[in-house]
Design an enzyme around this catalytic site. Structure first.
Site, PDB file in Angstrom:
ATOM      1  N   LYS A 104       2.064 -18.964   6.376  1.00 33.13           N
ATOM      2  CA  LYS A 104       0.752 -20.224   7.495  1.00 33.13           C
ATOM      3  C   LYS A 104       0.579 -18.357   7.965  1.00 33.13           C
ATOM      4  CE  LYS A 104       2.239 -20.834  11.253  1.00 33.13           C
ATOM      5  NZ  LYS A 104       2.493 -19.805  12.098  1.00 33.13           N
TER       6      LYS A 104
ATOM      7  N   LYS B  20      14.108 -25.837   4.707  1.00 34.21           N
ATOM      8  CA  LYS B  20      15.505 -25.950   6.174  1.00 34.21           C
ATOM      9  C   LYS B  20      16.827 -26.917   5.175  1.00 34.21           C
ATOM     10  CE  LYS B  20      14.232 -23.632  10.515  1.00 34.21           C
ATOM     11  NZ  LYS B  20      14.456 -22.752  10.618  1.00 34.21           N
TER      12      LYS B  20
ATOM     13  N   GLU C 280      12.389 -21.749  22.141  1.00 31.71           N
ATOM     14  CA  GLU C 280      13.360 -20.748  20.778  1.00 31.71           C
ATOM     15  C   GLU C 280      13.451 -19.872  21.777  1.00 31.71           C
ATOM     16  OE1 GLU C 280      10.948 -19.021  17.956  1.00 31.71           O
ATOM     17  OE2 GLU C 280       9.305 -19.499  18.297  1.00 31.71           O
TER      18      GLU C 280
ATOM     19  N   HIS D 292       4.745 -26.421  11.558  1.00 33.27           N
ATOM     20  CA  HIS D 292       6.236 -27.382  11.812  1.00 33.27           C
ATOM     21  C   HIS D 292       6.122 -28.735  12.686  1.00 33.27           C
ATOM     22  CE1 HIS D 292       6.665 -22.826  10.056  1.00 33.27           C
ATOM     23  NE2 HIS D 292       7.050 -22.319  11.694  1.00 33.27           N
TER      24      HIS D 292
ATOM     25  N   ARG E 230       0.872  -0.445   0.148  1.00 34.30           N
ATOM     26  CA  ARG E 230       0.039   0.146   0.134  1.00 34.30           C
ATOM     27  C   ARG E 230       0.864   0.879   0.200  1.00 34.30           C
ATOM     28  NH1 ARG E 230      -5.920  -0.515   1.982  1.00 34.30           N
ATOM     29  NH2 ARG E 230      -5.830  -2.602   2.590  1.00 34.30           N
TER      30      ARG E 230
ATOM     31  N   ASP F 270       0.780 -22.006  16.157  1.00 33.21           N
ATOM     32  CA  ASP F 270       1.557 -20.946  16.152  1.00 33.21           C
ATOM     33  C   ASP F 270       2.394 -22.143  15.465  1.00 33.21           C
ATOM     34  OD1 ASP F 270       2.959 -18.668  14.910  1.00 33.21           O
ATOM     35  OD2 ASP F 270       4.211 -19.125  17.304  1.00 33.21           O
TER      36      ASP F 270
HETATM   37  C1  BG6 Z   1       7.382 -18.832  12.854  1.00 27.50           C
HETATM   38  C2  BG6 Z   1       6.102 -18.587  14.564  1.00 27.50           C
HETATM   39  O1  BG6 Z   1       6.079 -19.679  11.627  1.00 27.50           O
HETATM   40  O2  BG6 Z   1       8.278 -19.468  12.822  1.00 27.50           O
HETATM   41  C3  BG6 Z   1       7.088 -17.870  15.184  1.00 27.50           C
HETATM   42  O3  BG6 Z   1       5.416 -18.183  13.488  1.00 27.50           O
HETATM   43  C4  BG6 Z   1       8.753 -18.975  15.180  1.00 27.50           C
HETATM   44  O4  BG6 Z   1       6.243 -17.231  16.443  1.00 27.50           O
HETATM   45  C5  BG6 Z   1       9.093 -18.586  13.686  1.00 27.50           C
HETATM   46  O5  BG6 Z   1       9.365 -17.902  16.282  1.00 27.50           O
HETATM   47  C6  BG6 Z   1      10.660 -20.112  13.880  1.00 27.50           C
HETATM   48  O6  BG6 Z   1      11.283 -20.258  12.960  1.00 27.50           O
HETATM   49  P1  BG6 Z   1      12.584 -20.298  13.034  1.00 27.50           P
HETATM   50  O7  BG6 Z   1      12.863 -20.936  11.459  1.00 27.50           O
HETATM   51  O8  BG6 Z   1      13.227 -19.621  13.739  1.00 27.50           O
HETATM   52  O9  BG6 Z   1      12.882 -21.594  13.611  1.00 27.50           O
END
Ligand code: BG6
Length: 487
Positions: free
Chosen positions: A143, A177, A211, A235, A48, A230
């Protein structure tokens, strides 16, 4: 697979947004640097913001120059010549029509929606109305595809009304990955593991995605989703599928995805009793991570919330291969370290011949696959401990270790961004590493079951201090099953 032409243009919706700036534009730049972008390939960024092409390029250049790899002027000259910028509202046919002059004569455009999923349907309708969605165009969706089964179906139906399923590329960046793809190689390019990869030999599997980062400014999104939706729905279930699936006939998209869907369909439905005994939700409170004090989630959000920033649960796969082998999954924010790891715990030997001295030494074998930050594979094997002892030999568990980083550290080697692989696959039209509609929906079906069971059981998140491995209940749930996390 039907023959698919290489794409000639990528249109990046949300082209000035965070994902585009951190991941997509650098990935395209690196693909160009490695000679992977087709001759004449163009990139039309749209957002935008009323920005000129020059201002957009200045921003992208500064982003690239700030990266550890630095900016290569020759590559930049070639890459920047491919880039156009169009300020447009992507949700209306009139807005999308502004793209038309940039897509004249284009045979196979890619539309990449780095936008809120709530806009996917409207953008697709606008693309169709503006006559831009041809039979050879592809659409890439980030996603989350919905927040539950029902909302994911609404998105899938509205996108599917404009694009055929084989033109829809749903991204799960974990599949891009290197180490996640290596899981496929480890399982199916070696004879060693596959005969052992079942309930006769495997005791249980642990998948951890930890994380250190908190939710921070992302809380308006996160508060709607939590760790379950999430991270676990996408994942982690993808990792579980790659560990658990049967060998596909080949690497064709549907061969691989058929096998993943079978795993998802075999996941045992979660009940209210499982919610209490086999799962835990957590939310971080203030603490210390990596020597630095960290706020609690509620402080970041500014008011109390009942969303989970940590989830641990036991999943069971009801099929011949995995019956009786629990899969323990855990993910959380603000944990003590960043670690994505899959551990395959084998059963112990059926009988020890080593007598009393070594009776406590015997440790069952374990295969540990570290996906990030280190890329290592370790197989823990029993050895004789060196030296002599009274009363028989002593044993010791030692790792047979493979560091992928060291093995591949040639000159100029760098860790690729997961999106590079995925973008290249969209350009050539290979959807093996993308998530098919039934896969997304099966994953939601199971996750909805978990969320419903939590609701029925009244399961609220338990506090855990930032910098810890989650609430005490996370340890209790695995200990109840007679196992322990590998921390
Ligand atoms: C994203 C999530 O899909 O993946 C995040 O929305 C998360 O919350 C991230 O931090 C983690 O990805 P990676 O590649 O850093 O492990």
């Amino acid at each position: 697979m039907a023959e698919t032409p290489q794409a000639d243009v990528i249109v990046l919706f949300g082209g000035a947004g965070d994902l585009a700036r951190r991941m997509l534009l650098p990935s395209l730049y690196f693909l160009d640097s490695d000679g992977f972008l087709p001759e004449g390939f163009r990139l039309v960024a749209t957002a935008r913001s009323d920005m000129t092409r020059g201002a957009f390029l200045d921003m992208v250049r500064a982003d690239l120059a700030a990266r550890p790899e630095g900016l290569d002027e020759t590559v930049w000259a070639r890459f920047s010549a491919r880039v156009e910028y169009v300020a447009a509202d992507a949700t209306s046919p009139e807005g999308v029509a502004a793209l038309k002059p940039h897509l004249e004569g284009v045979r196979a455009p890619i539309f990449y929606l780095a936008l809120s999923p709530s806009l996917y349907g409207r953008v697709c309708v606008a693309l169709a109305a503006a006559g831009l969605a041809s039979d050879e165009s592809r659409i890439v969706l980030e996603k989350p595809i919905g927040r539950d089964l029902e909302s994911s179906r609404v998105i899938n139906v509205s996108v599917g009304a404009v694009f055929d399923e084989d033109r829809i590329f749903r991204i799960d960046h974990y599949l891009g990955k290197e180490t996640v793809q290596n899981l496929i190689a480890l399982r199916f390019a070696n004879t060693l593991f596959e005969p052992l990869w079942n309930n006769l030999t495997v005791d249980h599997v642990q998948i951890t995605v930890a994380e250190t980062e908190g939710v921070g400014e992302r809380w308006p999104y996160y508060d709607e989703y939590g760790a379950l939706r999430d991270m676990l729905q996408n994942h982690m279930l993808q990792l579980l599928c790659l560990v658990a699936m049967e060998p596909p006939a080949d690497m064709e998209p549907d061969s691989v995805r058929n096998e993943k869907v079978k795993v998802l369909r075999s996941l045992r439905r979660f009940t209210r009793a499982d919610a209490q005994a086999a799962s835990i939700r957590g939310q971080y409170t203030p603490g210390v991570v990596g020597g630095k004090t960290a706020k609690g989630y509620e402080e970041e959000r500014g008011e109390p919330s009942d969303i989970d920033t940590f989830v641990a649960l036991r999943a069971d796969i009801d099929n011949w291969r995995w019956a009786g082998v629990p899969f323990f999954l855990r993910t959380g924010k603000r944990l003590p370290e960043r670690r994505t790891q899959i551990a395959i715990q084998f059963k112990g030997v059926p009988h020890s011949i080593f007598g009393n001295a070594a009776k406590d030494d015997l440790t069952p074998n374990r295969l540990v696959i570290d996906l990030q930050p280190d890329e290592d594979i370790e197989l823990l094997l029993m050895n004789k401990a060196p030296g002599i002892t009274q009363g028989g030999i002593r044993l010791q568990s030692l790792p047979l270790s493979l560091s992928l980083l060291k093995a591949y550290q040639g000159p100029g080697a760098r860790r690729r961004i997961a999106y590079e692989r995925l973008l290249l696959d969209v350009i050539v039209g290979n959807s093996t590493l993308f998530v098919r509609r039934d896969e997304v929906e099966e994953a939601w079906r199971w996750v909805d079951g978990v969320a419903d069971a939590w609701k029925e059981a009244g399961l609220t998140p338990k506090p855990y201090a930032a910098g810890s491995w989650g609430p005490a209940g996370a340890f209790a749930l695995i200990e109840r099953a007679g196992r322990a996390w590998y921390d």
